[in-house]
Design a protein around this motif. Structure first.
Motif, short mmCIF file in Angstrom:
data_model
loop_
_atom_site.label_atom_id
_atom_site.label_comp_id
_atom_site.label_asym_id
_atom_site.label_seq_id
_atom_site.Cartn_x
_atom_site.Cartn_y
_atom_site.Cartn_z
N ARG A 140 0.31 0.92 8.54
CA ARG A 140 -0.03 -0.35 8.60
C ARG A 140 0.77 -1.25 7.64
N GLN A 141 1.16 -0.73 6.37
CA GLN A 141 1.91 -1.25 5.65
C GLN A 141 3.53 -1.64 6.26
N GLU A 142 4.11 -0.43 6.73
CA GLU A 142 5.41 -0.41 7.35
C GLU A 142 5.40 -1.55 8.39
N LYS A 143 4.46 -1.40 9.23
CA LYS A 143 4.74 -2.32 10.45
C LYS A 143 4.57 -3.84 10.01
N ILE A 203 0.84 -1.09 0.12
CA ILE A 203 0.10 0.03 0.07
C ILE A 203 0.90 1.27 -0.05
N ASP A 204 1.08 1.87 -1.33
CA ASP A 204 1.60 3.15 -1.19
C ASP A 204 0.61 4.52 -0.88
N ASP A 205 1.10 5.65 -1.02
CA ASP A 205 0.35 6.80 -0.72
C ASP A 205 -0.75 6.77 -1.62
N GLU A 206 -0.67 6.67 -2.94
CA GLU A 206 -1.91 6.58 -3.66
C GLU A 206 -2.79 5.46 -3.44
#
Length: 367
Positions: A78-81, A56-59
């Motif tokens: 959420r994606q980073e964790k 999940i990126d910014d867009e």
């Protein structure tokens, strides 16, 4: 056929961002198509996010925030964790277990060559796709026996086990993207005769869409996934959400009698066994399995009602009487042939012209 019961995840599972997306979609009653419309990559991108392969990126975070809720920073975090947890899970895998993942549990797409440089990436792909952090939790959800004792004895799984887990996961992903009404056992019971009548249609391209629509109206997502090499499963059924069931079909043998019997068998599991998960594999002994016997009897009775069994068993092994009997019941002749062969009344290999066989092109054709 035999069942493979699928138990809930153990405590060592971890949740993908896609799991949160799916949960939010269900909670807010947002359709997959509504989310896909806001994603730059459309439905394929949504599928990748749900599968664990797509980040999940910014867009994407902006699209998710506007459709299913949550702030953009929430989805990015959420994606980073998750990525951090995934990396830690791979680092903590014992060497023996890591080898078992790479050698015996496949992921979608062409088989990849494992090297020292790709080892970590390939382990991450497997854990992400199946949504688990250990083989024990994979075994609990997708494995052959789902028994802790079996897992403790050995880390060895057969080619069938790995291939079947891939087939099941593919089915789940597709089912999650299908829009259905809320699951209703009563509604499914009421639609059995309409479902049964579709067996008279010769072409899968003409009966699969109305069949899927009938089942969706009962809260059942019908999914067709070709079994990968090594998988002997013909059908599976399970609840994928409290209000949504799945029937997964492989079109094994690509014959009408096998397809329809398997479909009714899986419907039987949903109606008779409270949505408990089953994977039905051909060539396995079910003599000691009462639930499999019940599902078999349910399917046979849907095809030939009890009050007409004596008539079935008195049929001569000839083309025309079998066709007339099928017409009188409103089912395909191949289904009657299958029942006669199962009872030993007609030898296997006889009257093949009564059975409809399909190519994969016919099965996946769009009318």
């Amino acid at each position: 056929m035999t069942k493979v019961e699928v138990q809930p995840f153990d405590k060592d599972w971890f949740s993908r961002p896609g799991d949160s997306v799916l949960s939010a979609m269900r909670r807010r009653r947002v359709s997959p198509s509504a989310v896909a419309e806001r994603l730059a990559g459309g439905m394929p991108q949504l599928r990748e996010i749900l599968s664990g392969f797509g980040g999940i990126d910014d867009e994407a975070a902006s699209a998710l925030s506007s459709t299913v809720g949550g702030s953009i920073p929430f989805w990015i975090s959420r994606q980073e964790k998750y990525q951090k947890s995934l990396s830690q899970a791979v680092e903590q895998l014992p060497a023996e277990e890591a080898d078992a993942w790479l050698e015996q549990i496949p992921t979608p797409g062409p088989k990849r060559r494992i090297t020292a440089n790709t080892r970590t990436t390939e382990l991450e792909r497997r854990l992400a796709y199946f949504g688990v952090s250990t083989l024990k939790s994979w075994d609990a959800r997708y494995g052959p026996n789902q028994r802790v004792a079996r897992f403790r004895r050995s880390l060895t799984f057969t080619a069938h086990d790995g291939a079947t887990s891939l087939w099941l996961r593919e089915g789940e992903l597709e089912a999650n993207l299908r829009q259905t009404e809320a699951w209703s056992r009563e509604e499914l019971n009421e639609r059995l005769s309409d479902i049964r009548a579709l067996s008279r249609i010769r072409k899968p391209s003409r009966f699969l869409k109305p069949l899927a629509a009938l089942l969706a109206g009962c809260g059942v997502a019908l999914v067709i996934v070709k079994a990968p090499q090594g998988c002997r499963a013909s059908g599976a059924s399970r609840m994928i959400a409290p209000d949504k069931a799945m029937i997964l079909m492989s079109f094994r043998h690509r014959a009408d009698d096998q397809f329809w019997f398997t479909l009714f068998h899986e419907i039987g599991h949903l109606l008779l066994h409270e949505g408990a998960p089953f994977v039905d594999v051909e060539g396995m002994d079910v003599a000691d399995d009462p639930q499999e016997r019940e599902a078999n009897e349910f399917a046979a009775t849907i095809i030939v009602p009890k009050f007409r069994e004596a008539e079935l068993e008195s049929l001569p092994a000839r083309d025309e009487p079998i066709r007339r009997f099928a017409v009188s019941l409103g089912v395909s002749p191949g289904m009657i042939l299958g029942q006669l062969q199962h009872r030993g009344i007609v030898p296997h290999g006889v009257l093949r012209r009564l059975r409809r066989h399909w190519t994969w092109e016919e099965i996946f054709a769009e009318d």
